[in-house]
Motif scaffolding. Structure first.
Motif, PDB file in Angstrom:
ATOM      1  N   GLN A 413      12.987   7.667  13.434  1.00 20.89           N
ATOM      2  CA  GLN A 413      13.199   8.639  12.362  1.00 20.89           C
ATOM      3  C   GLN A 413      12.474   8.259  11.072  1.00 20.89           C
ATOM      4  OE1 GLN A 413      15.559   7.286  14.209  1.00 20.89           O
ATOM      5  NE2 GLN A 413      16.906   8.860  15.062  1.00 20.89           N
ATOM      6  N   ILE A 414      12.018   7.020  10.973  1.00 21.90           N
ATOM      7  CA  ILE A 414      11.275   6.583   9.790  1.00 21.90           C
ATOM      8  C   ILE A 414       9.786   6.622  10.128  1.00 21.90           C
ATOM      9  CG2 ILE A 414      10.769   4.646   8.258  1.00 21.90           C
ATOM     10  CD1 ILE A 414      13.659   3.868   8.344  1.00 21.90           C
ATOM     11  N   ARG A 415       9.066   7.477   9.439  1.00 20.26           N
ATOM     12  CA  ARG A 415       7.641   7.654   9.705  1.00 20.26           C
ATOM     13  C   ARG A 415       6.834   6.968   8.605  1.00 20.26           C
ATOM     14  NH1 ARG A 415      10.308  12.097  11.510  1.00 20.26           N
ATOM     15  NH2 ARG A 415      10.362  13.077   9.449  1.00 20.26           N
ATOM     16  N   VAL A 416       6.153   5.897   8.992  1.00 24.03           N
ATOM     17  CA  VAL A 416       5.419   5.065   8.047  1.00 24.03           C
ATOM     18  C   VAL A 416       4.075   5.707   7.708  1.00 24.03           C
ATOM     19  CG1 VAL A 416       4.332   2.819   7.677  1.00 24.03           C
ATOM     20  CG2 VAL A 416       6.549   2.968   8.857  1.00 24.03           C
ATOM     21  N   ILE A 417       3.786   5.802   6.418  1.00 22.86           N
ATOM     22  CA  ILE A 417       2.475   6.278   5.971  1.00 22.86           C
ATOM     23  C   ILE A 417       1.513   5.103   5.889  1.00 22.86           C
ATOM     24  CG2 ILE A 417       1.221   7.366   4.068  1.00 22.86           C
ATOM     25  CD1 ILE A 417       3.842   8.845   3.363  1.00 22.86           C
ATOM     26  N   LYS A 418       1.937   4.026   5.226  1.00 25.66           N
ATOM     27  CA  LYS A 418       1.096   2.829   5.129  1.00 25.66           C
ATOM     28  C   LYS A 418       1.925   1.689   4.553  1.00 25.66           C
ATOM     29  CE  LYS A 418      -0.718   4.037   0.538  1.00 25.66           C
ATOM     30  NZ  LYS A 418      -1.948   4.196  -0.277  1.00 25.66           N
ATOM     31  N   GLU A 419       1.471   0.459   4.765  1.00 21.85           N
ATOM     32  CA  GLU A 419       2.103  -0.693   4.134  1.00 21.85           C
ATOM     33  C   GLU A 419       1.614  -0.795   2.697  1.00 21.85           C
ATOM     34  OE1 GLU A 419       2.986  -5.481   4.628  1.00 21.85           O
ATOM     35  OE2 GLU A 419       1.775  -4.449   6.140  1.00 21.85           O
ATOM     36  N   VAL A 420       2.522  -1.057   1.781  1.00 18.03           N
ATOM     37  CA  VAL A 420       2.163  -1.154   0.362  1.00 18.03           C
ATOM     38  C   VAL A 420       2.698  -2.444  -0.257  1.00 18.03           C
ATOM     39  CG1 VAL A 420       1.994   1.354   0.034  1.00 18.03           C
ATOM     40  CG2 VAL A 420       4.220   0.227  -0.257  1.00 18.03           C
ATOM     41  N   THR A 421       2.880  -3.473   0.582  1.00 18.39           N
ATOM     42  CA  THR A 421       3.443  -4.739   0.098  1.00 18.39           C
ATOM     43  C   THR A 421       2.659  -5.288  -1.078  1.00 18.39           C
ATOM     44  OG1 THR A 421       4.235  -5.252   2.326  1.00 18.39           O
ATOM     45  CG2 THR A 421       4.119  -7.072   0.763  1.00 18.39           C
ATOM     46  N   THR A 422       1.344  -5.205  -1.017  1.00 16.55           N
ATOM     47  CA  THR A 422       0.496  -5.790  -2.070  1.00 16.55           C
ATOM     48  C   THR A 422      -0.028  -4.754  -3.051  1.00 16.55           C
ATOM     49  OG1 THR A 422      -1.468  -5.601  -0.660  1.00 16.55           O
ATOM     50  CG2 THR A 422      -0.201  -7.652  -0.526  1.00 16.55           C
ATOM     51  N   ASP A 423       0.429  -3.520  -2.931  1.00 16.98           N
ATOM     52  CA  ASP A 423      -0.046  -2.448  -3.802  1.00 16.98           C
ATOM     53  C   ASP A 423       0.855  -2.351  -5.024  1.00 16.98           C
ATOM     54  OD1 ASP A 423      -0.811  -0.076  -5.043  1.00 16.98           O
ATOM     55  OD2 ASP A 423      -1.239   0.942  -3.140  1.00 16.98           O
TER      56      ASP A 423
END
Length: 434
Positions: A413-423
């Protein structure tokens, strides 16, 4: 951490004056439940109540808020070790004792209250109704933890680790919602205070889930569940504790020795031994299905207001109000960056008075961040989904890890757009910029 220092000081003054909690409540103009919370370190009096206490005990407000001259106060940390039946808690207690005594802690253990009561003849099947038993157990648990906290304040040591063999919120798994709310009303406490009274919670998964060949009732006379019942109860316990800011689940994906090692590692990481690192990954996701989150049994909604304080360039200082339905707890957090995904994080529990005072140090170049957080336990991983009022098409999902290379499994149910850990543009501190 709970404010045992003030609670113990108030307890000493009240007993020296020969007063009951009800006596103090009547003289100060509050309920006896408020006085109980003050002495337990759960909350502090308002400014007006402090003045009345000062007059009642003939001491200054400053003296009321400090320890006796020359007395050193140890750092007191209270954690819960919980889990389904036959999860390894007894062995875990021994490992915790050995590991953290060597690290310089005085380790205190609050024994499992259910086992004490049941083996003494007080059980759900001997009391009038299940809620009668659960009420007795929760009251005894709260009093035991209070005594251990008071004892810890007297110890000549730098740091005390109080380990609770199950916590008060474990009882929720044994009641329906109506029974649970009735018991809370009788005791005079709310679920947020009950859950977040502990600094961290560590859940050991029952052997019935993933290691069924080792499941047994032979080593605990109070254990009556079949393996199937144990698995169901394990899920209920996880659901009960979901929403705590520091909740970790230790599953049976490894052998038992490795399971114990992972538990000690998770506790060490929380305590900051040798340094309080936080490993966090952050993802931009599509706006989540709120109905699904709010109806998922292993998900809890939390309302958060976060305020940034003035700080040096290499650190971030914030205060946070966290809770729901008018029941809140308060924290101060200091973060220093070590790498893109690793930071040193130091967190302190605040009283409402301390929180309100620190708001005067707010960084006025930043706005307050208000968000709804959904704490979701999924396959042993603890996600925090943050929904912001200024976004209607996206949200942020975070997960804290003990290993930088750990794999992450998202619910469908969780649709990931992108990782933003370092953004930086997706960090709360950036979103707070005016």
């Amino acid at each position: 951490m709970n404010d045992y220092k003030f609670g113990s000081r108030l307890y000493e003054l009240r007993h020296s004056a020969g007063l009951t909690q009800t006596d103090v409540a009547n003289k100060v103009g509050v309920t006896n439940k408020s006085v109980s919370k003050w002495e337990n370190g759960v909350s502090k009096p308002s400014t007006n109540a402090l003045r009345r206490l000062s007059d009642l005990f003939n001491v200054s407000v400053e003296e009321l808020l400090t320890l006796k001259e020359g007395k050193k106060m140890p750092e007191i940390i209270k954690i819960v070790i919980t889990g389904g039946p036959c999860a390894g808690k007894s062995t875990a207690m021994s490992r915790i004792q050995n590991a953290f005594t060597q690290m310089g802690y005085v380790v205190l253990f609050v024994p499992e209250t259910a086992t004490e009561l049941i083996t003494g003849g007080v059980a759900p099947w001997t009391c009038g109704e299940n809620s009668d038993y659960q009420r007795c157990q929760m009251k005894l648990q709260i009093e035991k933890e209070k005594v251990f906290g008071e004892a810890a304040t007297t110890m000549n040591t730098d740091k005390v680790l109080i380990v609770c063999d199950r916590g008060t919120l474990d009882n929720k798994a044994y009641m329906d919602e109506l029974e649970f709310n009735s018991v809370l009303n009788d005791i005079g406490i709310n679920e947020v205070e009950l859950r977040d009274n502990y600094d961290a919670v560590f859940h050991l998964v029952t052997a019935a889930k993933g290691a069924a060949e080792f499941y047994t009732t032979a080593n605990n006379s109070a254990r009556t569940e079949t393996a199937e019942e144990a698995a169901i109860l394990d899920d209920k316990l996880i659901s009960a504790w979901t929403g705590h800011p520091h909740f970790r689940v230790i599953d049976n994906s490894s052998d038992f020795e490795e399971k114990m090692r992972r538990l000690i590692s998770e506790i060490s990481s929380f305590l900051g031994e040798p340094e309080p690192f936080e490993i966090e990954r952050k993802y931009l996701i599509e706006y989540p299905d709120i109905d699904w989150l709010e109806n998922e049994p292993n998900c809890r909604r939390i309302e958060i207001i976060q305020t940034y304080l003035k700080s040096d360039a290499d650190e971030e200082i914030r205060v946070r109000q966290r809770g729901i339905n008018g029941n809140y707890i308060y924290f101060k957090t200091i973060k220093k960056k070590v790498s893109d995904i690793k930071r040193v994080e130091i967190e302190k529990r605040l009283s409402q008075e301390e929180y309100l005072a620190l708001l005067m140090e707010a960084d006025t170049s930043k706005r307050q961040i208000r968000k709804t957080r959904y704490c979701l336990m999924y396959k042993g991983q603890y996600f925090e989904v943050d929904v912001y009022p200024f976004w209607n098409d996206k949200a942020i999902a975070e997960i804290e890890l003990s290993d930088e290379n750990a794999s992450i499994v998202f619910p469908k149910q969780i649709r990931v757009i992108k990782e933003v850990t370092t953004d930086e543009s997706y960090k709360n501190a950036f979103l707070a910029n005016i």
